[in-house]
Motif scaffolding. Sequence first.
Motif, PDB file in Angstrom:
ATOM      1  N   UNK A 502       0.809  -1.220   0.000  1.00 23.97           N
ATOM      2  CA  UNK A 502       0.000   0.000   0.000  1.00 23.97           C
ATOM      3  C   UNK A 502       0.842   1.271   0.000  1.00 23.97           C
ATOM      4  N   UNK A 503       2.119   1.146   0.357  1.00 24.18           N
ATOM      5  CA  UNK A 503       2.969   2.330   0.483  1.00 24.18           C
ATOM      6  C   UNK A 503       4.050   2.390  -0.583  1.00 24.18           C
ATOM      7  N   UNK A 504       3.806   1.740  -1.698  1.00 28.64           N
ATOM      8  CA  UNK A 504       4.802   1.716  -2.765  1.00 28.64           C
ATOM      9  C   UNK A 504       5.016   3.120  -3.335  1.00 28.64           C
ATOM     10  N   UNK A 505       6.217   3.330  -3.878  1.00 23.91           N
ATOM     11  CA  UNK A 505       6.567   4.582  -4.549  1.00 23.91           C
ATOM     12  C   UNK A 505       7.065   4.220  -5.945  1.00 23.91           C
ATOM     13  N   UNK A 506       6.510   4.873  -6.961  1.00 19.52           N
ATOM     14  CA  UNK A 506       6.893   4.560  -8.339  1.00 19.52           C
ATOM     15  C   UNK A 506       7.381   5.825  -9.026  1.00 19.52           C
ATOM     16  N   UNK A 507       8.193   5.635 -10.050  1.00 23.21           N
ATOM     17  CA  UNK A 507       8.665   6.808 -10.786  1.00 23.21           C
ATOM     18  C   UNK A 507       7.507   7.426 -11.570  1.00 23.21           C
ATOM     19  N   UNK A 508       7.572   8.729 -11.853  1.00 17.97           N
ATOM     20  CA  UNK A 508       6.439   9.426 -12.480  1.00 17.97           C
ATOM     21  C   UNK A 508       5.983   8.810 -13.792  1.00 17.97           C
ATOM     22  N   UNK A 509       6.902   8.231 -14.558  1.00 15.58           N
ATOM     23  CA  UNK A 509       6.520   7.636 -15.842  1.00 15.58           C
ATOM     24  C   UNK A 509       5.530   6.495 -15.656  1.00 15.58           C
ATOM     25  N   UNK A 510       5.567   5.822 -14.511  1.00 14.98           N
ATOM     26  CA  UNK A 510       4.612   4.748 -14.242  1.00 14.98           C
ATOM     27  C   UNK A 510       3.239   5.304 -13.912  1.00 14.98           C
ATOM     28  N   UNK A 511       3.207   6.371 -13.142  1.00 15.37           N
ATOM     29  CA  UNK A 511       1.917   6.964 -12.794  1.00 15.37           C
ATOM     30  C   UNK A 511       1.184   7.443 -14.036  1.00 15.37           C
ATOM     31  N   UNK A 512       1.934   7.913 -15.027  1.00 17.41           N
ATOM     32  CA  UNK A 512       1.324   8.456 -16.245  1.00 17.41           C
ATOM     33  C   UNK A 512       0.922   7.376 -17.241  1.00 17.41           C
ATOM     34  N   UNK A 513       1.218   6.118 -16.942  1.00 21.30           N
ATOM     35  CA  UNK A 513       0.926   5.029 -17.883  1.00 21.30           C
ATOM     36  C   UNK A 513      -0.573   4.835 -18.053  1.00 21.30           C
ATOM     37  N   UNK A 518       1.923  -2.723 -19.717  1.00 17.85           N
ATOM     38  CA  UNK A 518       2.730  -3.693 -18.969  1.00 17.85           C
ATOM     39  C   UNK A 518       4.175  -3.216 -18.865  1.00 17.85           C
ATOM     40  N   UNK A 519       4.799  -3.518 -17.724  1.00 18.85           N
ATOM     41  CA  UNK A 519       6.172  -3.099 -17.469  1.00 18.85           C
ATOM     42  C   UNK A 519       6.930  -4.205 -16.741  1.00 18.85           C
ATOM     43  N   UNK A 520       8.247  -4.118 -16.855  1.00 23.22           N
ATOM     44  CA  UNK A 520       9.090  -4.829 -15.899  1.00 23.22           C
ATOM     45  C   UNK A 520       9.506  -3.820 -14.842  1.00 23.22           C
ATOM     46  N   UNK A 521       9.135  -4.086 -13.588  1.00 22.56           N
ATOM     47  CA  UNK A 521       9.675  -3.304 -12.486  1.00 22.56           C
ATOM     48  C   UNK A 521      11.055  -3.892 -12.209  1.00 22.56           C
ATOM     49  N   UNK A 522      12.082  -3.099 -12.395  1.00 20.73           N
ATOM     50  CA  UNK A 522      13.444  -3.628 -12.339  1.00 20.73           C
ATOM     51  C   UNK A 522      13.699  -4.349 -11.024  1.00 20.73           C
ATOM     52  N   UNK A 531      -6.559  -2.374 -15.247  1.00 20.48           N
ATOM     53  CA  UNK A 531      -7.419  -1.868 -16.322  1.00 20.48           C
ATOM     54  C   UNK A 531      -8.622  -1.099 -15.800  1.00 20.48           C
ATOM     55  N   UNK A 532      -8.975  -1.267 -14.521  1.00 20.48           N
ATOM     56  CA  UNK A 532     -10.139  -0.578 -13.971  1.00 20.48           C
ATOM     57  C   UNK A 532      -9.767   0.485 -12.938  1.00 20.48           C
ATOM     58  N   UNK A 533      -8.810   0.199 -12.074  1.00 18.56           N
ATOM     59  CA  UNK A 533      -8.553   1.060 -10.917  1.00 18.56           C
ATOM     60  C   UNK A 533      -7.419   2.056 -11.105  1.00 18.56           C
ATOM     61  N   UNK A 534      -6.557   1.849 -12.077  1.00 13.40           N
ATOM     62  CA  UNK A 534      -5.370   2.696 -12.227  1.00 13.40           C
ATOM     63  C   UNK A 534      -5.724   4.074 -12.781  1.00 13.40           C
ATOM     64  N   UNK A 535      -5.241   5.118 -12.105  1.00 12.88           N
ATOM     65  CA  UNK A 535      -5.320   6.487 -12.618  1.00 12.88           C
ATOM     66  C   UNK A 535      -3.989   7.167 -12.341  1.00 12.88           C
ATOM     67  N   UNK A 536      -3.739   8.278 -13.001  1.00 13.36           N
ATOM     68  CA  UNK A 536      -2.475   8.985 -12.793  1.00 13.36           C
ATOM     69  C   UNK A 536      -2.369   9.519 -11.371  1.00 13.36           C
ATOM     70  N   UNK A 537      -3.506   9.906 -10.793  1.00 14.25           N
ATOM     71  CA  UNK A 537      -3.480  10.432  -9.432  1.00 14.25           C
ATOM     72  C   UNK A 537      -3.479   9.324  -8.383  1.00 14.25           C
ATOM     73  N   UNK A 538      -3.912   8.123  -8.777  1.00 11.18           N
ATOM     74  CA  UNK A 538      -3.902   6.977  -7.866  1.00 11.18           C
ATOM     75  C   UNK A 538      -3.471   5.731  -8.640  1.00 11.18           C
TER      76      UNK A 538
END
Length: 553
Positions: A502-513, A518-522, A531-538
């Motif tokens: 719940x407390x993950x931090x991602x780089x801005x490019x991921x939030x804007x996806x 699909x990505x590889x998180x290094x 596909x339903x819940x992801x938004x740039x703000x959340x």
Amino acid sequence: MASNEPAPASNFIRNIVKADVANGKHDGRVLTRFPPEPNGYLHVGHVKSICLNFGIAEEFGGQCNLRFDDTNPGKESTEYAEAIEEDVRWLGFEWAEHRHASDYFEQLYDYACQLIRDGKAYVDSSTAEEMREMRGTLTEPGTESPCRDRPIEQNLDLFERMRAGEFEDGAHVLRAKIDMSAGNINMRDPTLYRIRKMDHIRTGDAWNIYPMYDYTHCLSDAIEGITHSLCTLEFEDHRPLYDWVLDELETPCHPQQIEFARLSLEYTMLSKRRLIQLVDEGHVQGWDDPRMPTIVGMRRRGYTPAALRDFCERIGVTKNDAWIEMAVLEGAIRDDLNVNAERRMAVLDPLKVVITDLPEDHEQILDFANHPQNENAGRRDVGFTREIFIEREDFSDHPPPKYQRLVEGGEVRLRGSYIIRCDEVIRDDAGRIIELRCSHDPDTLGRKPEGRKVKGVIHWVSAKTGVPAEVRLYDVLFTESNPAAAADVASVLNPESLTIAENAIVEPALAAALPETRFQFERLGYFVADRHDHTESRPVFNRTVSLRDTWAR
């Protein structure tokens, strides 16, 4: 389908079709069909059938129809029908014609009347219990119904009145007149029609009787001109009835039914009844829960159509039932995403790092490749600041042998950035580590340090530009490789099938996806924007599969 996918491997069905085409059977035509019943969501077992039917047609220059076997109005819905259409298209296939068994209800009725007139079918007024008793067993022949010798005109009259709605459900059925002593129980006067006074999703209240699957299936194939009717192995014992119906009636053609082994995947349950139970009892969060084996669930988890098609090629088509290891499916997914998923950095369990020898307002733009083996994927800017987050597990104050990540007094390289040294560990009153004070070597950006080796490389995210996110870590839903064998589904549920960071931090490019990207998180695995819940703000991401095979023995 993608044109660069490898050529399909040979199997016994391809060999049959290849020989038929070479010999000019069906005038060299190939027409298959995928015939689901719209009474639930498709699952990974259906993927095998879809890929086989559409794949065979495509390979031999033929066509494949999508046909809904909509003969059971009590369990079917428009919701399921629309979901099936979307699933087939998402997998990369397009049908030649969209048909429904209900398109043929009038023809099927006429064929049934013909069987009655030919003395090959009769109306039976026995109760369901009486018919079960008369059916016999695998070792004992059945006994003939007292209704078996009804006059043809009486049978026609009763059948017409069944259609008109004069009788209640269960009062009569129409049965084929074959052989009550047949060794194959399916040939002991099987039911062809039953009374069902309920509305149909397409025909409304026009019909009070509905044909059984075995009767409908073969005639629908014949009406459409299907050349190769591909079915799973449980229909092998039904093939004599398939052929009997077509032999007794003047149909446009006589398709060939060919059976293949259905998919049995470890740690997965494909029974529609059991899947409904999982949903209804709240063990999962709906049909598209990423732990479900449904196509909508696998799609939401981040599986790709190409990977699922590749999986079906890897497991092949045989006549023998066999369990497929989960590693085979995950391997196909992993191989596809390794090639096609861009790389990003995310920290799931953040530990703050302060690089004390940088100014507080330091912000440096670093250049990162989106994919190490694909220059066409482009590059992106990643901000590097005085305060960053690393994974908590990438620091240890009691390191095990051969530990190559960060320790107090030790060095590690930040991915795509500098080498840092941990100079001080900050703890809270309970002794929990809350911050690391580090220094950096300014001469190590893109260069090796002089006079020393630093083996460890860890990922990181800027504390200033990083975006809070929810990351859902999915695992198999069951603890047993064959969960269907359990009497109680709840007893074999995996309590760790879903863990949420719940407390993950991602780089801005991921939030804007965009959702479903699909990505590889290094260093962490492959993930997809929900596909339903992801938004740039959340931002919300689902783990698709781990970075490496966790099933390896």
